[in-house]
Design a protein around this motif. Structure first.
Motif, short mmCIF file in Angstrom:
data_model
loop_
_atom_site.label_atom_id
_atom_site.label_comp_id
_atom_site.label_asym_id
_atom_site.label_seq_id
_atom_site.Cartn_x
_atom_site.Cartn_y
_atom_site.Cartn_z
N ILE A 52 0.86 -1.18 0.00
CA ILE A 52 0.00 0.00 0.00
C ILE A 52 0.90 1.23 0.00
O ILE A 52 1.83 1.32 0.81
N ALA A 53 0.63 2.19 -0.90
CA ALA A 53 1.48 3.38 -1.00
C ALA A 53 0.66 4.62 -1.28
O ALA A 53 -0.37 4.56 -1.97
N LEU A 54 1.13 5.74 -0.77
CA LEU A 54 0.57 7.05 -1.07
C LEU A 54 1.48 7.76 -2.05
O LEU A 54 2.70 7.84 -1.83
N VAL A 55 0.89 8.28 -3.12
CA VAL A 55 1.63 9.03 -4.13
C VAL A 55 1.19 10.50 -4.09
O VAL A 55 -0.01 10.79 -4.02
N GLU A 56 2.15 11.38 -4.10
CA GLU A 56 1.86 12.82 -4.18
C GLU A 56 2.71 13.44 -5.28
O GLU A 56 3.94 13.32 -5.27
N ASN A 57 2.03 14.05 -6.24
CA ASN A 57 2.70 14.74 -7.34
C ASN A 57 3.75 13.85 -8.02
O ASN A 57 4.85 14.29 -8.34
N GLY A 58 3.39 12.59 -8.21
CA GLY A 58 4.24 11.67 -8.94
C GLY A 58 5.22 10.89 -8.10
O GLY A 58 5.85 9.94 -8.60
N ASP A 59 5.40 11.26 -6.83
CA ASP A 59 6.38 10.60 -5.98
C ASP A 59 5.69 9.73 -4.93
O ASP A 59 4.72 10.17 -4.30
N PRO A 60 6.19 8.52 -4.69
CA PRO A 60 5.66 7.69 -3.60
C PRO A 60 6.22 8.19 -2.27
O PRO A 60 7.41 8.04 -2.00
N VAL A 61 5.38 8.79 -1.45
CA VAL A 61 5.86 9.45 -0.24
C VAL A 61 5.62 8.65 1.03
O VAL A 61 6.14 9.01 2.09
N VAL A 103 7.48 -3.80 6.67
CA VAL A 103 8.41 -2.71 6.40
C VAL A 103 7.61 -1.46 6.06
O VAL A 103 6.60 -1.54 5.35
N ARG A 104 8.03 -0.33 6.57
CA ARG A 104 7.35 0.94 6.30
C ARG A 104 8.36 2.02 5.98
O ARG A 104 9.52 1.96 6.39
N GLY A 105 7.92 3.02 5.24
CA GLY A 105 8.76 4.17 4.94
C GLY A 105 7.92 5.38 4.65
O GLY A 105 6.80 5.27 4.12
N GLU A 106 8.43 6.54 5.03
CA GLU A 106 7.69 7.78 4.83
C GLU A 106 8.67 8.92 4.63
O GLU A 106 9.66 9.03 5.34
N ALA A 107 8.41 9.74 3.62
CA ALA A 107 9.29 10.85 3.30
C ALA A 107 9.50 11.73 4.52
O ALA A 107 8.53 12.15 5.17
#
Length: 265
Positions: free
Chosen positions: A108-117, A130-134
């Motif tokens: 599951i991913a959130l995309v903002e303005n073309g970038d997976p954030v 595993v998780r990651g967040e800008a």
């Protein structure tokens, strides 16, 4: 370094990925019937059941964010997307699932303005989340389907950076092709390990590998969550032309170009 507690949005992603993983594992030891979509990719009841859990949960939590999900998209149910949307692959690595090797994931991913954030990758059979967040970093946790995600002990992840000596390259277990083999042969001192699904991104994010080349067909829902994790851990994903891999490229075609995921910027 990742925060000890994920953001509210990522907390929802974690809970839904875990719920879907539990449902998927209920099918895992059975003889699951496999059917094939128009693009010849396999699908099972586990894919569909996991997706139903995630889509309902996302609609309840984030009713204003469009969601593009693999199985719905294969049936032509694709919402209009703009600057902000969610990508879902309820069971990445269906071949690994059918072959019972454990290397399949919920993405599951959130995309903002073309970038997976923001992204979450859950491998229920090997009990790894595993998780990651800008701006927040990346982390992983040991998490079985009967464990409570709210009590997970998160370990910060960081890429190794560009290696000075032998490079560890992770390649697809089920989709190795002649172009990839030629690419690998041209690399300097390296060792190849095989893995399935979006776990390849996670191995690079965790410093367990350095490079993941994918010179075959993938879709945006296959890569966005792993890409978000890798970016948060200090890595990058670029095309063969060395431009950033982006998302939401077309409302009608979510295919990716060939790309290289690496543990450095």
């Amino acid at each position: 370094m990742a925060n000890t507690a994920p953001s509210p949005l990522v907390t929802v992603f974690i809970a839904l990925a875990h719920q879907a993983g539990r449902e998927i594992m209920s099918h895992y030891r059975e003889d699951v019937a496999v059917s094939y979509k128009a693009d010849a990719s396999p699908v099972t009841a586990a894919d569909e059941a996991g997706e139903a859990i995630i889509l309902k949960g996302l609609a309840d939590a984030f009713p204003d964010i469009p969601v593009v999900s693999e199985e719905a998209a294969s049936q032509g149910r694709i919402p209009e997307v703009a600057g902000r949307f969610i990508l879902v692959d309820p069971l990445d690595g269906t071949k690994e699932f059918v072959n019972h090797n454990g290397e399949f994931t919920v993405n599951i991913a959130l995309v903002e303005n073309g970038d997976p954030v923001a992204g979450v990758v859950y491998a229920p059979a090997i009990e790894r989340m595993v998780r990651g967040e800008a701006g927040q970093g990346a982390a992983d946790a040991r998490l079985g389907v009967d464990d409570d995600p709210e009590t997970a002990q998160w370990r910060p992840l960081k890429t190794r950076g560009h290696p000075d000596g032998e490079m560890i390259v992770v390649a697809s277990r089920s989709h190795r092709d002649t172009r990839t083999e030629a690419y690998l042969e041209a690399l300097p001192d390296h060792r190849v390990v095989s893995a399935g699904s979006s776990l390849k991104f996670c191995l690079v994010a965790a410093g367990e590998a350095d490079l993941y080349p994918r010179l075959g067909r993938t879709m945006e829902w296959d890569t966005a969550a792993g890409h978000a994790v890798l970016a948060a851990a200090g890595g990058t994903v670029v095309t063969e032309e060395d431009t950033p891999l982006t998302y939401g490229k077309s409302e009608n075609d979510f295919a990716n170009p060939h790309f290289i995921a690496r543990g450095w910027t």
